[in-house]
Design a protein around this motif. Structure first.
Motif, PDB file in Angstrom:
ATOM      1  N   MET A 122      62.621  -0.586  12.576  1.00  8.87           N
ATOM      2  CA  MET A 122      61.403  -1.191  12.038  1.00  8.87           C
ATOM      3  C   MET A 122      61.037  -0.524  10.716  1.00  8.87           C
ATOM      4  SD  MET A 122      57.801  -1.672  14.106  1.00  8.87           S
ATOM      5  CE  MET A 122      58.412  -2.823  15.317  1.00  8.87           C
ATOM      6  N   PRO A 123      60.778  -1.331   9.683  1.00  9.88           N
ATOM      7  CA  PRO A 123      60.392  -0.739   8.388  1.00  9.88           C
ATOM      8  C   PRO A 123      59.138   0.120   8.530  1.00  9.88           C
ATOM      9  CG  PRO A 123      60.745  -3.119   8.188  1.00  9.88           C
ATOM     10  CD  PRO A 123      60.817  -2.799   9.637  1.00  9.88           C
ATOM     11  N   ASP A 124      59.052   1.163   7.754  1.00 15.05           N
ATOM     12  CA  ASP A 124      57.922   2.089   7.840  1.00 15.05           C
ATOM     13  C   ASP A 124      56.573   1.383   7.713  1.00 15.05           C
ATOM     14  OD1 ASP A 124      59.436   4.238   8.361  1.00 15.05           O
ATOM     15  OD2 ASP A 124      59.230   5.200   6.410  1.00 15.05           O
ATOM     16  N   GLN A 126      55.730  -1.651   8.437  1.00 15.60           N
ATOM     17  CA  GLN A 126      55.426  -2.398   9.655  1.00 15.60           C
ATOM     18  C   GLN A 126      55.060  -1.442  10.796  1.00 15.60           C
ATOM     19  OE1 GLN A 126      58.664  -4.689  11.566  1.00 15.60           O
ATOM     20  NE2 GLN A 126      57.356  -6.482  11.290  1.00 15.60           N
ATOM     21  N   PHE A 127      55.835  -0.394  10.922  1.00 19.73           N
ATOM     22  CA  PHE A 127      55.581   0.601  11.961  1.00 19.73           C
ATOM     23  C   PHE A 127      54.173   1.184  11.817  1.00 19.73           C
ATOM     24  CE2 PHE A 127      55.589   4.970  13.516  1.00 19.73           C
ATOM     25  CZ  PHE A 127      56.178   4.848  14.763  1.00 19.73           C
ATOM     26  N   ASP A 128      53.812   1.553  10.616  1.00 21.15           N
ATOM     27  CA  ASP A 128      52.495   2.149  10.397  1.00 21.15           C
ATOM     28  C   ASP A 128      51.378   1.168  10.730  1.00 21.15           C
ATOM     29  OD1 ASP A 128      53.693   4.473   9.628  1.00 21.15           O
ATOM     30  OD2 ASP A 128      53.608   4.045   7.477  1.00 21.15           O
ATOM     31  N   GLY A 129      51.574  -0.075  10.343  1.00 14.39           N
ATOM     32  CA  GLY A 129      50.564  -1.086  10.646  1.00 14.39           C
ATOM     33  C   GLY A 129      50.425  -1.302  12.139  1.00 14.39           C
TER      34      GLY A 129
ATOM     35  N   ARG B   2      61.891   8.019   9.698  1.00 16.65           N
ATOM     36  CA  ARG B   2      61.008   8.334  10.816  1.00 16.65           C
ATOM     37  C   ARG B   2      61.720   9.183  11.855  1.00 16.65           C
ATOM     38  NH1 ARG B   2      59.552   3.332  10.813  1.00 16.65           N
ATOM     39  NH2 ARG B   2      60.600   3.010  12.791  1.00 16.65           N
ATOM     40  N   ARG B   6      58.102  10.398  16.408  1.00 16.66           N
ATOM     41  CA  ARG B   6      57.084   9.388  16.047  1.00 16.66           C
ATOM     42  C   ARG B   6      57.329   8.103  16.813  1.00 16.66           C
ATOM     43  NH1 ARG B   6      55.349   7.637  10.449  1.00 16.66           N
ATOM     44  NH2 ARG B   6      53.516   6.996  11.648  1.00 16.66           N
ATOM     45  N   GLY B 129      48.458  -6.504  10.379  1.00 14.38           N
ATOM     46  CA  GLY B 129      49.503  -5.500  10.578  1.00 14.38           C
ATOM     47  C   GLY B 129      49.889  -5.390  12.041  1.00 14.38           C
ATOM     48  N   LEU B 130      48.875  -5.437  12.894  1.00 13.10           N
ATOM     49  CA  LEU B 130      49.131  -5.347  14.338  1.00 13.10           C
ATOM     50  C   LEU B 130      49.954  -6.533  14.820  1.00 13.10           C
ATOM     51  CD1 LEU B 130      48.698  -4.115  17.111  1.00 13.10           C
ATOM     52  CD2 LEU B 130      46.469  -5.235  17.216  1.00 13.10           C
ATOM     53  N   ASP B 132      51.838  -8.522  13.164  1.00 15.03           N
ATOM     54  CA  ASP B 132      53.175  -8.457  12.583  1.00 15.03           C
ATOM     55  C   ASP B 132      54.051  -7.488  13.385  1.00 15.03           C
ATOM     56  OD1 ASP B 132      55.001  -9.136  10.430  1.00 15.03           O
ATOM     57  OD2 ASP B 132      54.804  -7.019   9.847  1.00 15.03           O
ATOM     58  N   ARG B 140      62.517  -7.696  19.535  1.00 18.35           N
ATOM     59  CA  ARG B 140      63.495  -6.715  20.009  1.00 18.35           C
ATOM     60  C   ARG B 140      63.578  -6.722  21.526  1.00 18.35           C
ATOM     61  NH1 ARG B 140      61.777  -5.325  15.308  1.00 18.35           N
ATOM     62  NH2 ARG B 140      62.850  -3.916  13.883  1.00 18.35           N
TER      63      ARG B 140
END
Lengths: 157, 157
Positions: A122-124, A126-129, B2, B6, B129-130, B132, B140
DNA sequence: TATTGTTATACTCTATAACTATA
DNA sequence: TATAGTTATAGAGTATAACAATA
């Protein structure tokens, strides 16, 4: 401004996630001859080391009677043993067998692998969001549960 | 880049969400005299209208025997009735009582209210963001489950 | 012969209450 | 008297298998 429909759709996403995650974990546990409840007990045992059934009952928030049943099944399956408690002859110490300890390590590994499966690619951004949104969601849920648990009794609807 | 830590922490967030959501919904259902499985049946019945137990068994992906038990309980609780099927004398039609229909509407309302509770006060940026991230997660998981379900048999670990 | 729903049986998770052995 | 774990009993969800009535 967001519509109630969009909020409802977001909740649907969360609920589908719950269902699929549950299926995936149940399936993985079955491969080790475990159920969710038994795996939870092993998980506690792993983080605490050998402990009494009373301790497990409190940790898992279930009745002592329930622990008797779970330990019976896990002992029969060769995951744990019951040893006499050295100081207190009323109590029994639940400990891993070699096999149980190995399976418990597998559980931890499986969890790491699930985390990687879900998040590694997962792109950073997207992950952060996602993490940010999840934390916000959890905060609301915890507040809701605290409000409804504390005798107030009311709750939604 | 990452770290696995995390990712593991993010999975912990998701798993806590599962637990809390489950607690909250179980509690809300109990206020209406329902359990999760019984509510799921009512939910199906609401979206399909009166239908046979066979249809419910397929929809909920449980055995016909299980549906017999759930309908027994819901009928005893005054939520549904069993009517003879007009064309097929082997089958029974499960229908709402007035009370059952009202409770089913309550379930739908409760879900809307939960969606509002969780998301209404969430800033648009965070919400987007959530959603998404959740969609990516679901993709996945669906892929993983499809891979493990389709005979391949292997799976993680 | 195939399908619908039931009875019979069994396993899992869960709870409370009564009881035993021990503190 | 209080605590740890058990037996006894019960309810809920789930499954398979055998069987009845009906298609």
């Amino acid at each position: 401004m967001r519509t109630p429909e969009r909020n409802a759709t977001a909740l649907d996403l969360v609920l589908e996630l719950v269902v699929l995650l549950n299926e995936d974990m149940t399936r993985a546990l079955a491969r080790d001859g475990l159920t969710g409840s038994r795996a939870r007990l092993l998980w506690e045992l792993r983080s605490r080391g050998p402990c009494t059934q009373k301790v497990l009952a409190d940790a898992l928030a279930v009745s002592p009677r329930n622990i008797t049943g779970l330990v019976d099944a896990l002992a029969e399956g060769g995951f744990v043993t019951r040893e006499p408690h050295p100081n207190d002859r009323r109590a029994t110490l639940v400990s891993f067998t070699r096999h149980g300890a190995r399976i418990a390590r597998n559980l931890a590994e499986g969890r790491e692998q699930l985390a990687e499966l879900l998040f590694a690619t997962m792109p950073d951004r997207q992950f952060d969001g996602l993490v940010d949104g999840l934390e916000a969601l959890l905060a609301r849920l915890r507040a809701e549960l605290a409000a409804n648990t504390s005798s107030t009794k009311g709750g939604r609807r």
